[in-house]
Design an enzyme around this catalytic site. Structure first.
Site, mmCIF file in Angstrom:
data_model
loop_
_atom_site.group_PDB
_atom_site.id
_atom_site.type_symbol
_atom_site.label_atom_id
_atom_site.label_comp_id
_atom_site.label_asym_id
_atom_site.label_seq_id
_atom_site.Cartn_x
_atom_site.Cartn_y
_atom_site.Cartn_z
ATOM 1 N N GLY A 92 -15.054 -2.489 8.393
ATOM 2 C CA GLY A 92 -15.490 -1.667 9.512
ATOM 3 C C GLY A 92 -16.308 -2.423 10.539
ATOM 4 N N GLN B 105 0.825 -1.210 0.000
ATOM 5 C CA GLN B 105 0.000 0.000 0.000
ATOM 6 C C GLN B 105 0.860 1.262 0.000
ATOM 7 O OE1 GLN B 105 -2.420 1.709 3.404
ATOM 8 N NE2 GLN B 105 -4.101 0.862 2.171
ATOM 9 N N CYS C 173 -6.634 6.957 5.518
ATOM 10 C CA CYS C 173 -5.963 7.135 6.802
ATOM 11 C C CYS C 173 -6.466 8.400 7.496
ATOM 12 C CB CYS C 173 -4.448 7.211 6.622
ATOM 13 S SG CYS C 173 -3.565 7.453 8.186
ATOM 14 N N GLY D 55 -10.101 -5.518 10.277
ATOM 15 C CA GLY D 55 -9.049 -4.699 10.855
ATOM 16 C C GLY D 55 -8.820 -4.998 12.318
#
EC number: 1.3.1.-
Length: 320
Positions: free
Chosen positions: A201, A69, A99, A224
């Site tokens: 999420g 990334q 971010c 995540g």
């Protein structure tokens, strides 16, 4: 079968954590922490420091593909660095438009770009134009910066620029990580773009995984913080998808083996020990939410500063 992807999280899913979680199993892919692009073209040493998987044909030690990334705002420098990464063997480039870190946003990187869909399109288009056709280009975004007014426009900019898929964290930058994640927005965006959307999420449990897929309509999911808090979460999900009994790990010998392995992997990554000590404490602090027994281990190492001291605790520790 739907794909499970380990999310890029700066300071959390570093190379040792990617190694550990992909060994435990369940993940089809992972994405590196971002490599920040400014005014220089990074050297091979820098690329390998951020993404050591590049030297293993872009795979973790357990063989799971790892995407590299990039984060930045200068389309030309992003493209030059992407080409250098490709020269070193990178096969998939992901662009970070999500971010939320204030320092990153202050320097025109990450989620701040969601205020300017045209600029996002320019960056994606420039990289797609200059990269070889066989190199996969993807992107990750949030629903917006202050609000969701440009959510669809940003996704369309990424798609029109030539990305092959978008991962969407279902919050704005301002919302940070405050619950809830707005999964319904993913369905809306899917209806306005012609490339796959990956949902991201607030997936902390198997039930969350089933719910995000149902609400968003997305097949593939990126996990995540839930992956770090519950290291076998992806394995549980894959057991469910295969129709097998779901066997969630309890705080037992297996989890302690993971904790010891992670500490060893961190020491191998940075032998001086400070890194391993800090990363272990950070991880145990997060795991307490899923495994209350971890609090006892965290208390035992909290004041220790030397890696050798922590190794002794880990070797002898048994939960009460």
């Amino acid at each position: 079968m739907p794909k499970l992807i380990l999310a890029p999280m700066q300071g959390l899913t570093d190379a040792p954590m990617r190694d550990l979680l992909t060994r435990i199993g369940g993940y089809d892919e992972c994405v590196s922490e971002f490599v920040r692009i400014t005014h220089t073209v990074h050297s091979r040493v820098t690329w390998l420091r951020h993404v050591p998987e590049i030297a293993r044909q872009n795979r973790t030690p357990s063989g799971i593909p790892c995407t590299t990334q990039l984060l930045g705002s200068d389309a030309d420098m992003m493209a030059k660095n992407a080409l250098e990464a490709v020269r070193l063997g990178v096969q998939t480039i992901d662009l970070n438009f999500g971010c939320p870190a204030p320092t990153v946003n202050k320097h025109q990187g990450g989620a701040i770009l969601l205020r300017e869909p045209e600029r996002i399109h320019q960056i994606v288009h420039e990289l797609r134009f200059r990269l070889p056709e066989h190199i996969n280009l993807t992107a990750k975004m949030r629903l917006g910066f202050e609000n969701t007014d440009l959510a669809v426009a940003n996704a369309q900019a990424i798609a029109a620029g030539g990305a092959s898929q978008i991962t969407i964290h279902a919050r704005t930058k301002v919302q940070g990580y405050e619950p809830p994640a707005h999964w319904h927005w993913l369905k809306t965006i899917r209806e306005h773009v012609n490339i796959p959307v990956i949902a991201n999420g607030d997936v902390f449990t198997l039930d969350d995984y089933l719910a995000i897929r149902q609400t968003s309509g997305c097949d593939d999911v990126m996990i995540g913080r839930g992956a770090v808090m519950r290291p076998d979460l992806a394995r549980q999900i894959k057991q469910h998808l295969r129709g097998e009994p779901v066997q969630a790990a309890a705080f037992n010998a297996e989890i302690m083996d993971w904790i010891r392995l992670f500490f060893d992997l961190c020491l191998a990554h940075e032998p001086q020990g400070k890194y391993a000590v800090a990363r272990l404490k950070q991880w145990l602090g997060m795991m307490k939410k899923a495994y209350p027994e971890t609090a006892q281990l965290f208390a035992a190492v909290r004041t220790l500063r030397e890696a050798s001291e922590i190794q002794c605790v880990l070797q002898d520790f048994q939960a009460a």
